[in-house]
Every structure is written in structure tokens, then in C-alpha cells.
Design a protein around this motif. Sequence first.
Motif, mmCIF file in Angstrom:
data_model
loop_
_atom_site.group_PDB
_atom_site.id
_atom_site.type_symbol
_atom_site.label_atom_id
_atom_site.label_comp_id
_atom_site.label_asym_id
_atom_site.label_seq_id
_atom_site.Cartn_x
_atom_site.Cartn_y
_atom_site.Cartn_z
ATOM 1 N N GLU A 126 0.984 -1.184 0.002
ATOM 2 C CA GLU A 126 0.114 0.188 -0.022
ATOM 3 C C GLU A 126 0.802 1.176 0.107
ATOM 4 O O GLU A 126 0.295 2.352 -0.527
ATOM 5 N N PHE A 127 2.134 1.387 0.517
ATOM 6 C CA PHE A 127 2.921 2.379 0.452
ATOM 7 C C PHE A 127 3.955 2.503 -0.734
ATOM 8 O O PHE A 127 4.832 3.617 -0.858
ATOM 9 N N ALA A 128 3.922 1.253 -1.561
ATOM 10 C CA ALA A 128 4.806 1.379 -2.818
ATOM 11 C C ALA A 128 4.537 2.441 -3.636
ATOM 12 O O ALA A 128 3.629 3.075 -3.705
ATOM 13 N N GLY A 129 5.434 2.807 -4.245
ATOM 14 C CA GLY A 129 5.587 3.976 -5.453
ATOM 15 C C GLY A 129 6.569 4.329 -6.029
ATOM 16 O O GLY A 129 7.426 3.393 -6.243
ATOM 17 N N GLN A 130 6.820 5.372 -6.375
ATOM 18 C CA GLN A 130 7.948 6.007 -7.232
ATOM 19 C C GLN A 130 9.337 6.234 -6.281
ATOM 20 O O GLN A 130 9.117 6.942 -5.547
ATOM 21 N N GLY A 131 10.344 5.392 -6.682
ATOM 22 C CA GLY A 131 11.356 5.546 -5.800
ATOM 23 C C GLY A 131 12.784 5.007 -6.303
ATOM 24 O O GLY A 131 12.867 4.963 -7.777
ATOM 25 N N HIS A 132 13.653 4.652 -5.592
ATOM 26 C CA HIS A 132 14.941 4.168 -6.098
ATOM 27 C C HIS A 132 15.170 2.907 -5.554
ATOM 28 O O HIS A 132 14.899 2.691 -3.964
ATOM 29 N N PRO A 133 15.759 1.937 -5.818
ATOM 30 C CA PRO A 133 16.044 0.563 -5.036
ATOM 31 C C PRO A 133 16.693 0.710 -3.796
ATOM 32 O O PRO A 133 16.667 0.007 -2.783
ATOM 33 N N LEU A 134 17.437 1.546 -3.832
ATOM 34 C CA LEU A 134 18.569 1.802 -2.728
ATOM 35 C C LEU A 134 17.527 2.202 -1.512
ATOM 36 O O LEU A 134 18.220 1.597 -0.358
ATOM 37 N N LEU A 135 16.310 2.695 -1.538
ATOM 38 C CA LEU A 135 15.697 3.007 -0.501
ATOM 39 C C LEU A 135 14.993 1.795 0.212
ATOM 40 O O LEU A 135 15.073 1.715 1.332
ATOM 41 N N ASP A 136 14.721 0.770 -0.635
ATOM 42 C CA ASP A 136 14.270 -0.455 -0.001
ATOM 43 C C ASP A 136 15.117 -1.183 0.708
ATOM 44 O O ASP A 136 15.238 -1.713 1.747
ATOM 45 N N TRP A 137 16.403 -1.121 0.356
ATOM 46 C CA TRP A 137 17.559 -1.752 0.909
ATOM 47 C C TRP A 137 18.041 -0.927 2.152
ATOM 48 O O TRP A 137 18.182 -1.566 3.233
ATOM 49 N N LEU A 138 17.767 0.332 2.264
ATOM 50 C CA LEU A 138 18.177 0.940 3.321
ATOM 51 C C LEU A 138 17.122 0.810 4.426
ATOM 52 O O LEU A 138 17.223 0.684 5.804
ATOM 53 N N ILE A 139 15.677 0.889 4.101
ATOM 54 C CA ILE A 139 14.689 0.505 4.848
ATOM 55 C C ILE A 139 14.930 -0.885 5.532
ATOM 56 O O ILE A 139 14.926 -0.880 6.966
ATOM 57 N N LEU A 140 15.165 -1.795 4.729
ATOM 58 C CA LEU A 140 15.149 -3.228 5.309
ATOM 59 C C LEU A 140 16.618 -3.274 6.190
ATOM 60 O O LEU A 140 16.441 -3.824 7.413
ATOM 61 N N GLU A 141 17.669 -2.518 5.881
ATOM 62 C CA GLU A 141 18.969 -2.222 6.803
ATOM 63 C C GLU A 141 18.458 -1.826 7.765
ATOM 64 O O GLU A 141 18.984 -2.447 9.045
ATOM 65 N N HIS A 142 17.845 -0.788 8.156
ATOM 66 C CA HIS A 142 17.492 -0.167 9.434
ATOM 67 C C HIS A 142 16.632 -0.969 10.134
ATOM 68 O O HIS A 142 16.844 -1.131 11.274
ATOM 69 N N GLU A 143 15.734 -1.711 9.602
ATOM 70 C CA GLU A 143 14.576 -2.780 10.355
ATOM 71 C C GLU A 143 15.498 -3.849 11.012
ATOM 72 O O GLU A 143 15.103 -4.307 12.002
#
Length: 248
Positions: free
Chosen positions: A194-211
Motif C-alpha cells: 500500500e505504501f509502494a510508489g515511485q522511488g529508487h532501489p536503494l531506499l528499499d535496501w536502506l529501509i530493510l537495513e534499518h529494520e
Amino acid sequence: MPNKEHWQHQLESIHTIKAAGLKHWEPIHSGSSNYIFKVTTSAGLWIVRFNRAAMGISRQEEHRILEKIKPLDIGPNVIENDPDAGHLITEYIDQPTWQRSDLKNHDKLNQLKQAMNKYHAIDYEYLPSRLDHRLRLYLKNIKKIPERTTIDILENIQKLDFLGFWRANNSLYHSDLNLGNLLGDDSLRIIDWEFAGQGHPLLDWLILEHEVKMNLSDHFPDDVLPVWIAPARRLIRAIMKLWPHESP
């Protein structure tokens, strides 16, 4: 939360569920702001989500995204998605959520990377969903955000803009990639788009990294400029401080 009779009526009023033969249902308390139920029908086990309004979420865009990832066979199997009626029905995935240890397993990490590469390869444009735009909406509407958090977010948005990062945000990203949204041992499924959208792959990796509190930089995409990483990490850390204050 409305009472049991209310939800019985709501579920029975959905033609797809009624036609499938409703047998049993139970609420799922997953920490989501939506109303989510595990529903047993004669056709199988389903997850039924009744949508609630949320800042920065477009249900029409979520519908568009689920259609785009459908051929990739990485997301939930959608039975019915009706943004106008306000519900999403998917097959129940009887698989465990991932654990931190799974990211240390070479084969499973490879599986995740392959799935991420598939959806990151999708060109996607919906500017209101781009993180810098969404964050400005949050800062405008969420109450009682600590001043330091607001400053950190704005400073790092501007820094990344100067470095050309936002201009490189032109693909689909998940935006909420955490272990609770990764399901399955042999066949990975990524849920909660539901929060997916326009972005860059780096953001997904950083979110996972933070979590998961792990350094995943060895797996960042090849097109990442090194100067993006530090301000993007700071931005993700600041974002995570918003959620205790998210009620507008």
C-alpha cells in the motif's frame, strides 16, 4: 473497532465472499491501520482487508501496482481488489515470516535480491508517492513532530536533491520492506504494497537495513552513487521517528 455483527454483515455483503461460501472469519491484529480478517470460504482461505484512509496512500495506485507485479509472481495472489468499495481480498499465505537469520542465508538473500530486482526493473511514475513529496505531506499534517526530526528530514531531502538522487527515482519500490512483509521458505512472497510508489532501489535496501540492524551495502544496486548513501541513511533514520507521532 465495530462489533462482530457489523463485520459479519460487511463480509457477507461482498459478492465474491458470499458466492465462495463464507464459513468462518477472525480478525488479524497485524499492527496495520486497516481492518484485516482471515476468512475461511468453501473456495479456500483468504485475507480480507477493509481499507482505512491513510495519508500518502492512493488505493487506485496500489491497485495499479498490484497489477504491475502480478506477472512477476512475487506478491500476494489477488482474488479481488476494489478500491472504490474499499476492500482487497488475497489468498492466505500459510508461510512463516522471515527472520533476521534468513538475511544471513546466502540462498535466501539471493532469492530476495532476485525478487527485488524484478519489481525495481518496473518504470514507475506517480510523483505524490515519491518519498520527498510524501514526507513533505507528512511534515505538514502530522502533529507534534520533534523539531530536530523535522530539520533532519528537510536537510537530508535537500542534500539528496543537490546530489541528484531524486532525479534518479523512477522505478517501483516497496517502501515498507521489513521482515514481517517477507513470507515463505521455498517461494518468497512480498506483501503489503500500500505504501509502494515511485522511488529508487536503494531506499528499499536502506529501509530493510534499518529494520534488521544489519549493514547490507554489499547488495546495493550498481547505479548507487556513494555520496547518496550517508544522507539517505540519515533520512531513513529520521523517518522512523515519525511513526510515534503519525496521527494527524
